[in-house]
Enzyme design. Sequence first.
Site, PDB file in Angstrom:
ATOM      1  N   SER A  17       1.184  -1.165  -0.254  1.00 55.81           N
ATOM      2  CA  SER A  17       0.253   0.120  -0.051  1.00 55.81           C
ATOM      3  C   SER A  17       0.564   1.072   0.196  1.00 55.81           C
ATOM      4  O   SER A  17       0.629   2.339  -0.541  1.00 55.81           O
ATOM      5  CB  SER A  17      -0.999  -0.357   1.549  1.00 55.81           C
ATOM      6  OG  SER A  17       0.127  -0.393   2.346  1.00 55.81           O
ATOM      7  N   ARG A  18       1.865   0.991   0.196  1.00 60.67           N
ATOM      8  CA  ARG A  18       2.767   2.699   0.346  1.00 60.67           C
ATOM      9  C   ARG A  18       4.440   2.002   0.467  1.00 60.67           C
ATOM     10  O   ARG A  18       4.363   0.436   0.691  1.00 60.67           O
ATOM     11  CB  ARG A  18       2.551   3.100   2.305  1.00 60.67           C
ATOM     12  CG  ARG A  18       1.212   3.089   2.122  1.00 60.67           C
ATOM     13  CD  ARG A  18       1.737   4.026   4.227  1.00 60.67           C
ATOM     14  NE  ARG A  18       0.736   2.614   5.406  1.00 60.67           N
ATOM     15  CZ  ARG A  18       2.087   2.475   6.252  1.00 60.67           C
ATOM     16  NH1 ARG A  18       3.210   3.603   6.326  1.00 60.67           N
ATOM     17  NH2 ARG A  18       1.762   0.915   7.001  1.00 60.67           N
ATOM     18  N   ASN A  93       8.248  -8.180   1.875  1.00 59.39           N
ATOM     19  CA  ASN A  93       8.016  -7.186   1.785  1.00 59.39           C
ATOM     20  C   ASN A  93       7.584  -6.715   3.301  1.00 59.39           C
ATOM     21  O   ASN A  93       8.053  -5.674   4.439  1.00 59.39           O
ATOM     22  CB  ASN A  93       7.985  -6.191   0.810  1.00 59.39           C
ATOM     23  CG  ASN A  93       7.742  -4.304   1.346  1.00 59.39           C
ATOM     24  OD1 ASN A  93       9.005  -4.125   2.122  1.00 59.39           O
ATOM     25  ND2 ASN A  93       6.634  -3.943   1.203  1.00 59.39           N
ATOM     26  N   TYR A 158      14.031  -5.742  15.352  1.00 57.25           N
ATOM     27  CA  TYR A 158      13.921  -6.329  14.600  1.00 57.25           C
ATOM     28  C   TYR A 158      14.901  -6.477  13.247  1.00 57.25           C
ATOM     29  O   TYR A 158      14.649  -7.222  12.669  1.00 57.25           O
ATOM     30  CB  TYR A 158      13.526  -4.301  14.705  1.00 57.25           C
ATOM     31  CG  TYR A 158      13.754  -3.840  12.640  1.00 57.25           C
ATOM     32  CD1 TYR A 158      12.836  -3.866  12.136  1.00 57.25           C
ATOM     33  CD2 TYR A 158      14.526  -3.528  12.341  1.00 57.25           C
ATOM     34  CE1 TYR A 158      12.560  -3.528  11.024  1.00 57.25           C
ATOM     35  CE2 TYR A 158      15.025  -3.149  10.849  1.00 57.25           C
ATOM     36  CZ  TYR A 158      13.561  -3.111  10.148  1.00 57.25           C
ATOM     37  OH  TYR A 158      13.719  -3.116   8.961  1.00 57.25           O
ATOM     38  N   LYS A 162      15.200  -9.681  10.853  1.00 58.45           N
ATOM     39  CA  LYS A 162      15.867  -9.454   9.528  1.00 58.45           C
ATOM     40  C   LYS A 162      16.880 -10.294   8.847  1.00 58.45           C
ATOM     41  O   LYS A 162      17.006 -10.651   8.051  1.00 58.45           O
ATOM     42  CB  LYS A 162      16.106  -7.618   9.875  1.00 58.45           C
ATOM     43  CG  LYS A 162      15.430  -6.867   9.251  1.00 58.45           C
ATOM     44  CD  LYS A 162      14.122  -6.865   8.146  1.00 58.45           C
ATOM     45  CE  LYS A 162      13.102  -5.721   8.375  1.00 58.45           C
ATOM     46  NZ  LYS A 162      12.238  -6.047   6.911  1.00 58.45           N
TER      47      LYS A 162
HETATM   48  P1  NAP Z   1       6.120   1.166   5.115  1.00 59.68           P
HETATM   49  O1  NAP Z   1       5.447   2.422   4.292  1.00 59.68           O
HETATM   50  O2  NAP Z   1       5.596   1.725   6.889  1.00 59.68           O
HETATM   51  O3  NAP Z   1       5.048   0.026   4.564  1.00 59.68           O
HETATM   52  C1  NAP Z   1       4.916  -1.057   5.441  1.00 59.68           C
HETATM   53  C2  NAP Z   1       3.934  -2.169   4.616  1.00 59.68           C
HETATM   54  O4  NAP Z   1       3.533  -2.873   5.178  1.00 59.68           O
HETATM   55  C3  NAP Z   1       2.811  -1.207   4.727  1.00 59.68           C
HETATM   56  O5  NAP Z   1       1.747  -1.666   3.506  1.00 59.68           O
HETATM   57  C4  NAP Z   1       1.860  -1.851   5.660  1.00 59.68           C
HETATM   58  O6  NAP Z   1       0.572  -1.922   5.377  1.00 59.68           O
HETATM   59  C5  NAP Z   1       2.411  -3.228   5.462  1.00 59.68           C
HETATM   60  N1  NAP Z   1       2.393  -4.217   6.640  1.00 59.68           N
HETATM   61  C6  NAP Z   1       2.534  -4.648   7.567  1.00 59.68           C
HETATM   62  N2  NAP Z   1       2.796  -5.277   8.728  1.00 59.68           N
HETATM   63  C7  NAP Z   1       1.335  -5.684   8.351  1.00 59.68           C
HETATM   64  C8  NAP Z   1       1.430  -6.935   7.997  1.00 59.68           C
HETATM   65  N3  NAP Z   1       1.576  -7.854   9.479  1.00 59.68           N
HETATM   66  N4  NAP Z   1       0.149  -7.697   7.085  1.00 59.68           N
HETATM   67  C9  NAP Z   1       0.421  -6.957   5.769  1.00 59.68           C
HETATM   68  N5  NAP Z   1       1.200  -5.745   5.260  1.00 59.68           N
HETATM   69  C10 NAP Z   1       1.423  -5.094   6.786  1.00 59.68           C
HETATM   70  O7  NAP Z   1       7.198   0.614   5.516  1.00 59.68           O
HETATM   71  P2  NAP Z   1       8.795   0.184   4.496  1.00 59.68           P
HETATM   72  O8  NAP Z   1       9.785   1.350   4.775  1.00 59.68           O
HETATM   73  O9  NAP Z   1       8.380   0.459   2.891  1.00 59.68           O
HETATM   74  O10 NAP Z   1       9.796  -0.896   4.434  1.00 59.68           O
HETATM   75  C11 NAP Z   1       9.587  -2.147   4.261  1.00 59.68           C
HETATM   76  C12 NAP Z   1       9.632  -2.990   4.224  1.00 59.68           C
HETATM   77  O11 NAP Z   1      11.117  -2.558   4.212  1.00 59.68           O
HETATM   78  C13 NAP Z   1       9.536  -3.758   5.748  1.00 59.68           C
HETATM   79  O12 NAP Z   1      10.407  -4.763   5.740  1.00 59.68           O
HETATM   80  C14 NAP Z   1      11.129  -2.869   6.417  1.00 59.68           C
HETATM   81  O13 NAP Z   1      11.329  -3.287   7.421  1.00 59.68           O
HETATM   82  C15 NAP Z   1      12.083  -2.466   5.137  1.00 59.68           C
HETATM   83  N6  NAP Z   1      12.946  -1.862   5.347  1.00 59.68           N
HETATM   84  C16 NAP Z   1      12.414  -0.205   5.444  1.00 59.68           C
HETATM   85  C17 NAP Z   1      13.782   0.955   5.182  1.00 59.68           C
HETATM   86  C18 NAP Z   1      13.746   2.100   5.327  1.00 59.68           C
HETATM   87  O14 NAP Z   1      14.786   2.648   5.649  1.00 59.68           O
HETATM   88  N7  NAP Z   1      12.366   2.634   5.085  1.00 59.68           N
HETATM   89  C19 NAP Z   1      15.260   0.359   5.654  1.00 59.68           C
HETATM   90  C20 NAP Z   1      15.857  -0.645   5.025  1.00 59.68           C
HETATM   91  C21 NAP Z   1      14.186  -2.409   5.496  1.00 59.68           C
HETATM   92  P3  NAP Z   1      -0.526  -1.073   6.050  1.00 59.68           P
HETATM   93  O15 NAP Z   1      -0.045   0.054   4.820  1.00 59.68           O
HETATM   94  O16 NAP Z   1      -2.113  -1.773   5.704  1.00 59.68           O
HETATM   95  O17 NAP Z   1      -0.421  -0.458   7.702  1.00 59.68           O
END
Ligand code: NAP
Length: 252
Positions: A17-18, A93, A158, A162
Amino acid sequence: MSDKIFQGKTALVTGASRGIGKACALLLAQSGADVAVNYRQSESAAAETVAEIQALGVKSVSIQADVSSPEGAGDLVQSTVEQLGPVDLLVNNAGIFDRISHEETDWAQWRQTMASNLDSAFLVTWGVKESMIQREYGRIVNISSIAGIRPRPMSIAYAASKAGMIGFARSLAQALAPHNIRVNTVAPGLIATDILDGVAQQDLQDLIDATPIPRIGKAEEIAELVLFLLSDRSSFMTGQTLVASGGRVTLP
Ligand code: NAP
């Protein structure tokens, strides 16, 4: 080569979604795949992602499911297969992040993080793998983090989740390689998404200052790597982790 390299393929992106998941879903759609957009609660954001994907001329559906539970993950896979067909391309993801001390870390937070980040990857992968084996084709990418590689004293659960994703992909890759199923991992550093909302501005600046390429990354920069790992351009790669962190993982 046509840029519609995934025409006729079905992709499932959890947490699309995001943020990073949305960027992956859009790039997959631009490459011709039909895309299932999973979300947990952001219904309107997921609907917006689906509309953007459909405007690219491919099929897309949004599917609400909490992938941290066996029921949610099972429903997600079933609904994807019913609406778009068997899953060829899976991006694990969905994830949550907390920046808290060891004193604040308790069993409930540990379990919630493990379930959302690591159990979810297992559950959704197990939902699609039999069909991939039968069809002798599958591409899976897990989104880990440099937190799975370097110490993160303020994100203990976390970081453990990971690191688990990296180990999961590495072993699964060997198990599934005989079936033409490749499993790889992307480990991002700081990426501009909502997940950073809880991080204080000064902490963010300190992290940027410690990064050889001193900025926050973009979700689209991660999606490019995911697409590469899903595509035949990485045909000799499995069980690998690509790090995209502006060079920060190389520092203490
Ligand atoms: P985000 O913008 O917070 O988006 C998280 C997404 O995961 C949203 O679509 C959320 O759905 C969904 N989600 C969370 N828990 C869920 C569940 N139990 N069931 C179904 N959907 C779920 O985060 P992001 O930064 O894009 O992160 C995506 C991935 O990248 C994550 O695994 C994160 O750990 C990893 N990551 C991110 C970063 C960073 O700096 N951004 C760095 C390293 C790794 P809703 O919208 O409905 O809540």
